[in-house]
Design an enzyme around this catalytic site. Structure first.
Site, PDB file in Angstrom:
ATOM      1  N   SER A 131       0.834  -1.205   0.000  1.00 41.04           N
ATOM      2  CA  SER A 131       0.000   0.000   0.000  1.00 41.04           C
ATOM      3  C   SER A 131       0.862   1.246   0.000  1.00 41.04           C
ATOM      4  O   SER A 131       1.967   1.259   0.560  1.00 41.04           O
ATOM      5  CB  SER A 131      -0.853  -0.037   1.270  1.00 41.04           C
ATOM      6  OG  SER A 131      -1.471   1.196   1.491  1.00 41.04           O
ATOM      7  N   TYR A 156      -2.097  -1.076  11.059  1.00 41.89           N
ATOM      8  CA  TYR A 156      -2.362  -1.603   9.706  1.00 41.89           C
ATOM      9  C   TYR A 156      -1.208  -1.259   8.766  1.00 41.89           C
ATOM     10  O   TYR A 156      -0.650  -2.127   8.087  1.00 41.89           O
ATOM     11  CB  TYR A 156      -3.689  -1.057   9.133  1.00 41.89           C
ATOM     12  CG  TYR A 156      -3.796  -1.329   7.651  1.00 41.89           C
ATOM     13  CD1 TYR A 156      -4.091  -2.606   7.172  1.00 41.89           C
ATOM     14  CD2 TYR A 156      -3.523  -0.318   6.718  1.00 41.89           C
ATOM     15  CE1 TYR A 156      -4.129  -2.864   5.804  1.00 41.89           C
ATOM     16  CE2 TYR A 156      -3.569  -0.568   5.353  1.00 41.89           C
ATOM     17  CZ  TYR A 156      -3.859  -1.845   4.898  1.00 41.89           C
ATOM     18  OH  TYR A 156      -3.880  -2.096   3.555  1.00 41.89           O
ATOM     19  N   LYS A 160       1.901  -3.671   6.659  1.00 36.48           N
ATOM     20  CA  LYS A 160       2.291  -3.696   5.243  1.00 36.48           C
ATOM     21  C   LYS A 160       3.805  -3.537   5.114  1.00 36.48           C
ATOM     22  O   LYS A 160       4.451  -4.205   4.315  1.00 36.48           O
ATOM     23  CB  LYS A 160       1.554  -2.594   4.472  1.00 36.48           C
ATOM     24  CG  LYS A 160       0.069  -2.862   4.317  1.00 36.48           C
ATOM     25  CD  LYS A 160      -0.179  -4.064   3.401  1.00 36.48           C
ATOM     26  CE  LYS A 160      -1.588  -4.593   3.522  1.00 36.48           C
ATOM     27  NZ  LYS A 160      -1.823  -5.868   2.866  1.00 36.48           N
TER      28      LYS A 160
END
Ligand code: NAD
Ligand code: WQD
Length: 346
Positions: A131, A156, A160
């Site tokens: 991302s 979150y 990644k």
């Protein structure tokens, strides 16, 4: 008889981006095995995929954090899996702040499980969903793949970055080959309006919030701040049509299967290369839907960055891929999907 490996295993294949990618894979002639625990998607997505592509993917309802069950899938299809596209993850930024361990378990633990299963069964190629969140607020915009990754704003985002590192390190010490795709802001739906984004509960992301407000499911959209240093004061993002994004996966997979990569671990930006403000997105939605949107300007949202959009020079050149669809097409398809959801009572 020797069986040629030809299945593409897609984790999270009934989800938003996964389902669109499965359609593109089937249309490109691949055979697909979806692994999903249905924690954030519906089994009916498989029917919609079959309706669009005329082919039905194989399906195993498995939680990727369940090592034994996941290994069972690799055993069942031993020798048949040619490559993996790994979407399965939890993705709600706010929820990750509340339940960080769940995010590390699913996103990081799930990825490690998957890599160990792959290694145990001789599967070497993986495309990973990363991302643009790994860039934070970049110092230079448009941001390219060599920009430094910044400390994540959320657990979150951190998962990644950690997964990228896990993949890089694993590929350095084994025959694993990785393409990590850093998505910018995926929006829109398939032109058939049979698959799309289906957030559980109140949407966190802008476009589903807009379409749900447009259809009357939500009362009003709040624009999170209009005092940013941008032309109209609202934040800028690179909104990429999910069908363009899905197509990038086919290119990335082909690069791995044809052994065309320049390194065992590669990273590409997947965006359009241009940015839109929140107000531009609202105006475009109003134009394509013919409805006026009920919105108000609210305070800034914690953790939002002012602006980010992709430098796509490297991904365009190396993957032979370029986003072809614009904001209008994306919002028109998102709106058609929202209307389809209404007819289904979703
Ligand atoms: P999604 O929630 O629609 O799809 C994820 C799928 O994974 C769902 O079908 C869900 O049921 C499944 N899943 C979740 N946990 C699982 C588990 N433990 N075992 C098996 N299946 C599990 O999300 P999406 O928007 O399609 O995102 C796909 C990937 O792309 C994710 O890795 C996400 O982090 C990444 N990504 C998404 C965005 C975005 O804005 N949508 C942006 C950048 C990156
Ligand atoms: C876009 C813009 C909001 C909702 C998130 C994740 C990121 C990535 C994509 C996975 C911002 C504004 C939003 C609303 C608003 N996901 N907004 N009112 O924050 O760019 O990125 O999704 O990797 O990691 O952080 O996307 O859609 O939430 O917001 O004004 O009700 O819309 O402030 O400027 P974001 P978003």
């Amino acid at each position: 008889m020797i069986i040629e490996p030809k299945l593409i295993l897609v984790t999270g294949g009934t989800g938003f981006i996964g389902s669109h990618t499965v359609v593109e894979l089937l249309q490109a002639g691949h055979e697909v095995l979806v692994v999903d625990d249905l924690s954030n998607s519906r089994i009916e997505v498989l029917d919609a995929i079959a309706q669009i592509s005329g082919k039905r993917p194989l399906f195993e309802q498995v939680d990727i954090t369940d090592r034994e069950a996941l290994d069972g899938v690799f055993k069942k299809f031993h020798g048949q899996i040619e490559g993996v596209i790994h979407f399965a993850a939890k993705k709600a930024v706010g929820e990750s702040v509340q339940f960080p361990l769940m995010y590390y378990r699913v996103n990081v633990g799930g990825t490690v499980n998957l890599l160990e299963c792959m290694a145990g069964h001789g599967v070497e190629s993986i495309v990973f969903s990363s991302s643009c969140t790994v860039y934070g607020q970049p110092d230079v915009i448009p941001v390219n793949e060599s920009a430094p990754r910044k400390d994540a704003e959320s657990p979150y985002g951190n998962t990644k970055r950690i997964c990228e590192d896990v993949l890089r390190d694993a590929s350095a010490s084994s025959s694993l080959m990785v393409v990590a795709l850093r998505y910018f802001n995926p929006i829109g739906a398939h032109a058939s309006a049979l698959i799309g984004e289906l957030p559980l509960g109140t949407p966190n992301n802008l476009v589903p919030y807009i379409t749900q407000t447009g259809i009357g499911k939500r009362e009003q959209l709040t624009v999170h701040g209009n005092d940013y240093p941008t032309p109209d004061g609202t934040c800028i993002r690179d909104y990429i049509h999910v069908v363009d994004l899905a197509k990038a996966h086919i290119r990335a997979l082909g690069r791995l299967l044809d052994r065309q990569q320049k390194a065992t671990y590669e990273v590409f930006n997947i965006g359009t290369g241009s940015g839109s403000t929140v107000l531009e997105v609202i105006r475009t939605f109003e134009k394509v839907s013919g409805r006026s949107l009920n919105y108000r300007i609210g305070p800034r949202r914690a953790g939002d960055i002012t602006q980010v959009y992709a430098d796509t020079v490297y991904s365009n050149a190396e993957l032979g891929w370029k986003a072809g669809l614009g904001l209008e097409e994306a919002l028109r398809s998102a709106w058609a999907w929202e209307q389809h959801c209404q007819t289904l009572g979703l």
